[in-house]
Enzyme design. Structure first.
Site, PDB file in Angstrom:
ATOM      1  N   GLY A 185       0.778  -1.243   0.000  1.00 46.05           N
ATOM      2  CA  GLY A 185       0.000   0.000   0.000  1.00 46.05           C
ATOM      3  C   GLY A 185       0.804   1.284   0.000  1.00 46.05           C
ATOM      4  N   SER A 186       2.049   1.236  -0.465  1.00 42.38           N
ATOM      5  CA  SER A 186       2.809   2.499  -0.501  1.00 42.38           C
ATOM      6  C   SER A 186       2.174   3.482  -1.490  1.00 42.38           C
ATOM      7  CB  SER A 186       4.286   2.266  -0.816  1.00 42.38           C
ATOM      8  OG  SER A 186       4.471   1.889  -2.159  1.00 42.38           O
ATOM      9  N   ASN A 187       1.604   2.983  -2.564  1.00 49.30           N
ATOM     10  CA  ASN A 187       0.925   3.888  -3.516  1.00 49.30           C
ATOM     11  C   ASN A 187      -0.356   4.452  -2.909  1.00 49.30           C
ATOM     12  OD1 ASN A 187       2.237   4.084  -6.361  1.00 49.30           O
ATOM     13  ND2 ASN A 187       2.527   1.952  -5.720  1.00 49.30           N
ATOM     14  N   MET A 229      -3.998  -7.295  -7.123  1.00 48.15           N
ATOM     15  CA  MET A 229      -3.445  -8.419  -7.878  1.00 48.15           C
ATOM     16  C   MET A 229      -4.525  -9.288  -8.525  1.00 48.15           C
ATOM     17  SD  MET A 229      -0.347  -7.695  -7.528  1.00 48.15           S
ATOM     18  CE  MET A 229       0.611  -9.112  -8.021  1.00 48.15           C
ATOM     19  N   ARG A 230      -5.421  -8.643  -9.245  1.00 50.28           N
ATOM     20  CA  ARG A 230      -6.541  -9.346  -9.843  1.00 50.28           C
ATOM     21  C   ARG A 230      -6.938  -8.679 -11.145  1.00 50.28           C
ATOM     22  NH1 ARG A 230      -9.324 -12.864  -7.130  1.00 50.28           N
ATOM     23  NH2 ARG A 230      -8.118 -12.888  -5.244  1.00 50.28           N
ATOM     24  N   ASN A 273      -4.754   2.043 -13.542  1.00 53.48           N
ATOM     25  CA  ASN A 273      -3.790   1.168 -12.853  1.00 53.48           C
ATOM     26  C   ASN A 273      -2.400   1.761 -12.977  1.00 53.48           C
ATOM     27  OD1 ASN A 273      -2.800  -1.233 -11.579  1.00 53.48           O
ATOM     28  ND2 ASN A 273      -2.212  -2.043 -13.587  1.00 53.48           N
ATOM     29  N   HIS A 301       1.669   0.399 -13.120  1.00 57.41           N
ATOM     30  CA  HIS A 301       2.444  -0.832 -13.331  1.00 57.41           C
ATOM     31  C   HIS A 301       3.934  -0.474 -13.388  1.00 57.41           C
ATOM     32  CE1 HIS A 301       3.197  -4.912 -14.611  1.00 57.41           C
ATOM     33  NE2 HIS A 301       4.000  -4.426 -15.550  1.00 57.41           N
TER      34      HIS A 301
HETATM   35  C1  GRF Z   1       3.520  -1.310  -7.417  1.00 54.36           C
HETATM   36  O1  GRF Z   1       4.808  -1.572  -7.909  1.00 54.36           O
HETATM   37  C2  GRF Z   1       2.531  -1.176  -8.550  1.00 54.36           C
HETATM   38  O2  GRF Z   1       3.081  -0.617  -9.698  1.00 54.36           O
HETATM   39  C3  GRF Z   1       2.148  -2.603  -8.807  1.00 54.36           C
HETATM   40  O3  GRF Z   1       2.084  -3.186  -7.534  1.00 54.36           O
HETATM   41  C4  GRF Z   1       2.976  -2.503  -6.657  1.00 54.36           C
HETATM   42  C5  GRF Z   1       2.201  -2.085  -5.439  1.00 54.36           C
HETATM   43  O4  GRF Z   1       3.030  -1.512  -4.470  1.00 54.36           O
HETATM   44  N1  GRF Z   1       0.930  -2.690  -9.574  1.00 54.36           N
HETATM   45  P1  GRF Z   1       2.401  -0.871  -3.174  1.00 54.36           P
HETATM   46  O5  GRF Z   1       1.529  -1.936  -2.519  1.00 54.36           O
HETATM   47  O6  GRF Z   1       1.621   0.334  -3.577  1.00 54.36           O
HETATM   48  O7  GRF Z   1       3.568  -0.518  -2.288  1.00 54.36           O
END
Ligand code: GRF
Length: 191
Positions: free
Chosen positions: A14-16, A92-93, A109, A111
């Site tokens: 969940g860093s994003n 992841m789906r 999304n 990536h």
């Molecule tokens: C990120 O690298 C994103 O690009 C990918 O999954 C990862 C999620 O990282 N789809 P986080 O859980 O947000 O740290």
């Protein structure tokens, strides 16, 4: 003008999610995260959401008969919360047609590769294994294909080292800035 209402979908760290919430709080994004959707009870992102006070919808896909069934429940929650934009952040789906139809052109999304290269769950490692020197990040609209859909923004770095952890951190830093840029771009068209 009313603030855009975001939902973040995540399965892991969940860093994003955190980067998006912090950008909303300090005014870099004129929006609020009104919901976190998580398909992995126990994921670290849920602890982060608790800390930031974001409402969570955590579910176990195996408790539903089909993807259509759990996506219908999710879409109803999104509707109730009047969500404008869904941001997948390590969800992841594959997203199915129920959500894609209800939130057409409103699901994005992020990536960790320069798409269309290195789709899938191990993009950074796959790029390293291939010998790539220019790494990057892509935001894109979501369709029914894995990491497909029209590209919105990309960011890149040259990395010639061999420390995958260092590289992963560099890529995450790009992600956190790129997602802010993309969300701003999308909500400013709407508001
Ligand atoms: C990120 O690298 C994103 O690009 C990918 O999954 C990862 C999620 O990282 N789809 P986080 O859980 O947000 O740290």
């Amino acid at each position: 003008m009313k603030k855009a209402r975001l939902a973040v979908f995540a399965s892991g760290s969940g860093s994003n999610y955190q980067a998006i919430v912090e950008a909303c709080r300090d005014g870099r994004i004129d929006a609020e995260v009104v919901l976190l959707v998580c398909d992995k009870p126990g994921a670290k992102v849920l602890e982060r959401a608790k800390r930031y006070g974001t409402e969570c919808f955590a579910f176990s896909p195996k408790e539903y008969a089909s993807r259509e069934e759990f996506e219908t429940v999710i879409a109803d929650v999104l509707d109730e919360r009047k969500v404008d934009l869904v941001c997948l952040a390590g969800y992841m789906r594959i997203v199915g047609k129920v959500l894609l139809e209800r939130y057409e052109q409103r699901i994005v999304n992020i990536h960790p590769s320069l798409l269309p290269s290195f789709k899938g769950a191990h993009a950074i490692q796959d790029a390293v294994d291939y010998g790539v020197k220019i790494f990057g990040v892509t935001t894109h609209f979501v369709d029914e294909t894995l990491d497909g859909g029209r590209i919105i923004d990309q960011g890149a770095i040259v990395y010639e080292g061999s420390d995958i952890e260092e590289l992963t951190n560099l890529i995450h830093n790009i992600e956190h800035k790129l997602y802010v840029k993309t969300i701003n771009k999308l909500i400013s068209k709407k508001h």
